[in-house]
Scaffold this active site. Sequence first.
Site, PDB file in Angstrom:
ATOM      1  N   SER A  14       0.731  -1.272  -0.103  1.00 54.64           N
ATOM      2  CA  SER A  14       0.047   0.017   0.183  1.00 54.64           C
ATOM      3  C   SER A  14       1.000   1.332  -0.116  1.00 54.64           C
ATOM      4  O   SER A  14       0.490   2.135  -0.674  1.00 54.64           O
ATOM      5  CB  SER A  14      -0.971  -0.050   1.342  1.00 54.64           C
ATOM      6  OG  SER A  14      -2.114  -0.932   1.085  1.00 54.64           O
ATOM      7  N   ASP A 303      -8.044  -7.101   3.808  1.00 55.29           N
ATOM      8  CA  ASP A 303      -7.277  -8.125   3.257  1.00 55.29           C
ATOM      9  C   ASP A 303      -6.720  -9.293   4.047  1.00 55.29           C
ATOM     10  O   ASP A 303      -6.157 -10.131   3.461  1.00 55.29           O
ATOM     11  CB  ASP A 303      -5.737  -7.243   2.553  1.00 55.29           C
ATOM     12  CG  ASP A 303      -6.263  -6.269   1.746  1.00 55.29           C
ATOM     13  OD1 ASP A 303      -7.235  -6.203   0.896  1.00 55.29           O
ATOM     14  OD2 ASP A 303      -5.556  -5.378   1.549  1.00 55.29           O
ATOM     15  N   ARG A 378      -4.372 -13.621  -2.395  1.00 51.75           N
ATOM     16  CA  ARG A 378      -4.647 -13.788  -0.859  1.00 51.75           C
ATOM     17  C   ARG A 378      -5.373 -15.279  -0.792  1.00 51.75           C
ATOM     18  O   ARG A 378      -5.502 -15.642   0.380  1.00 51.75           O
ATOM     19  CB  ARG A 378      -5.251 -12.692  -0.308  1.00 51.75           C
ATOM     20  CG  ARG A 378      -4.475 -11.374  -0.515  1.00 51.75           C
ATOM     21  CD  ARG A 378      -4.909 -10.355   0.545  1.00 51.75           C
ATOM     22  NE  ARG A 378      -4.463  -8.906  -0.002  1.00 51.75           N
ATOM     23  CZ  ARG A 378      -2.982  -8.567   0.334  1.00 51.75           C
ATOM     24  NH1 ARG A 378      -2.146  -9.330   0.955  1.00 51.75           N
ATOM     25  NH2 ARG A 378      -2.770  -7.528  -0.167  1.00 51.75           N
TER      26      ARG A 378
HETATM   27  C1  S3P Z   1      -5.799  -0.610  -0.277  1.00 51.98           C
HETATM   28  C2  S3P Z   1      -7.199  -0.468  -0.085  1.00 51.98           C
HETATM   29  C3  S3P Z   1      -8.075  -1.692   0.186  1.00 51.98           C
HETATM   30  C4  S3P Z   1      -7.383  -3.047   0.083  1.00 51.98           C
HETATM   31  C5  S3P Z   1      -6.480  -3.139  -1.041  1.00 51.98           C
HETATM   32  C6  S3P Z   1      -5.644  -1.914  -0.872  1.00 51.98           C
HETATM   33  C7  S3P Z   1      -5.106   0.448  -0.408  1.00 51.98           C
HETATM   34  O1  S3P Z   1      -9.189  -1.503  -0.673  1.00 51.98           O
HETATM   35  O2  S3P Z   1      -8.316  -4.037   0.060  1.00 51.98           O
HETATM   36  O3  S3P Z   1      -5.824  -4.200  -1.327  1.00 51.98           O
HETATM   37  O4  S3P Z   1      -3.807   0.332  -0.554  1.00 51.98           O
HETATM   38  O5  S3P Z   1      -5.576   1.725  -0.275  1.00 51.98           O
HETATM   39  P1  S3P Z   1     -10.536  -0.719  -0.495  1.00 51.98           P
HETATM   40  O6  S3P Z   1      -9.964   0.702  -0.436  1.00 51.98           O
HETATM   41  O7  S3P Z   1     -11.285  -0.961  -1.801  1.00 51.98           O
HETATM   42  O8  S3P Z   1     -10.983  -1.325   0.670  1.00 51.98           O
END
Ligand code: S3P
Length: 421
Positions: A14, A303, A378
Amino acid sequence: MKLVGQLTPPGDKSISHRLGLLSLLAQGRCEVGGFSPSADCASTLAAVAALGGGVERVGERVILSGAAGRLRPGQTIDCGNSGTTMRFLMGLLAGAGGRFVLDGDESLRGRPMERVAEPLRRMGARVECAAGGRPPVIIQGGGLRGGQFDLPVASAQLKSALLLAGLQADGPTTVNEPAASRDHTERLLAQWGAQIRRDGLSCTVWPGLLRLPAQIWTPADASAAAFFCCGAAILPGSRLVAQGVLLNENRLGWLRVLERMGGCVDVRRQGDDPEPWGDIGVEFSPELRAVEVGAAEIAAIIDEAPILALTASQCHGVSVFRQVGELRVKESDRLAAIIGQLGALGADLRAEGDDLIVRGPTPLRLPDAPLKSFGDHRIAMVLRVAGLLAGGWPRIDDEACMAISHPAFNDDLRRLAGMAS
Ligand code: S3P
């Protein structure tokens, strides 16, 4: 089988996405240490380079040269499998002059983009999605108006897209979330010189350019760590330390749930730059108890829900994960995948509306037929850990998808499990 030893997960995915993407709106040059080796972040770097950002990869380091908002229009950007890349770019490109097309692989083409497109249209961008609000997405940006947005879902991707559009609008933009989602974007914006105000679940950003720091490093991925740490909690005899891991509370929902289950966990904070980070030690935890995970916690475990569902299958009692409907629109329908595939190994899981119910403890056994990952990293990774619990290394139809977040996952797991590779 047990997991014993030390592990440094790959750099956080992220944060790595954000370093690359935000550099498009920044001035200066930044050397990034520990950049994520994931295929998703490679999609981000390719997009950044195509749009005019400077990207140089030197081993685990990436050198970014900011594009200061001057982006090359008239392009189709391939976001691969990465929802983060696409949704961030929607917000970012909504503020740039010119026409852009965002596309991705078959999985990404099935994911909802209208939730981002709709508020961007209210800011003044022209955004068209294909049928059902899915990619490809066509953006004709520029001339954005700031505004107030109440998000219908707690999504860091949606929140971030609007904040990046807001940086390029004519006045302040406020985003209100229904529950806390990861806040790496807000932290980086503040560190990189944006005018930003945070107040609980509300965040306001004012227009302006960012400035890159000369150097930054990426702590190890908290979500990647979760698969190993939860695995250690449920595999008898395990004792594992995940080193240098991101300790941002918004990413540690899984650890808090594991603690509530009675997991033997020891966290040692080592530093705070650019975010809190440190070591997470976990030992086999023989007396795990079922828990209830409330709707407001789901964004912080989104996640890690697959590995927490497996962990719940080893807890005494009935665990309930409330309102996990978002799992249906991830890289696969993760709710169906968890129920079907962990079920094929003998776990007792079911959905009641949008709640996930897991009854434990259940012994797992290796199935005759190959397990299915649905091309979702995952899901493939949780099936590997579940396989160890069932005493082996089951066939999984597609595990190349693990490279989406953790290319060395199998090697790391084999090493910690004492198996020859
Ligand atoms: C993420 C936000 C999440 C997560 C994704 C990464 C991010 O998604 O599931 O793997 O880095 O901002 P959502 O914002 O759709 O919940």
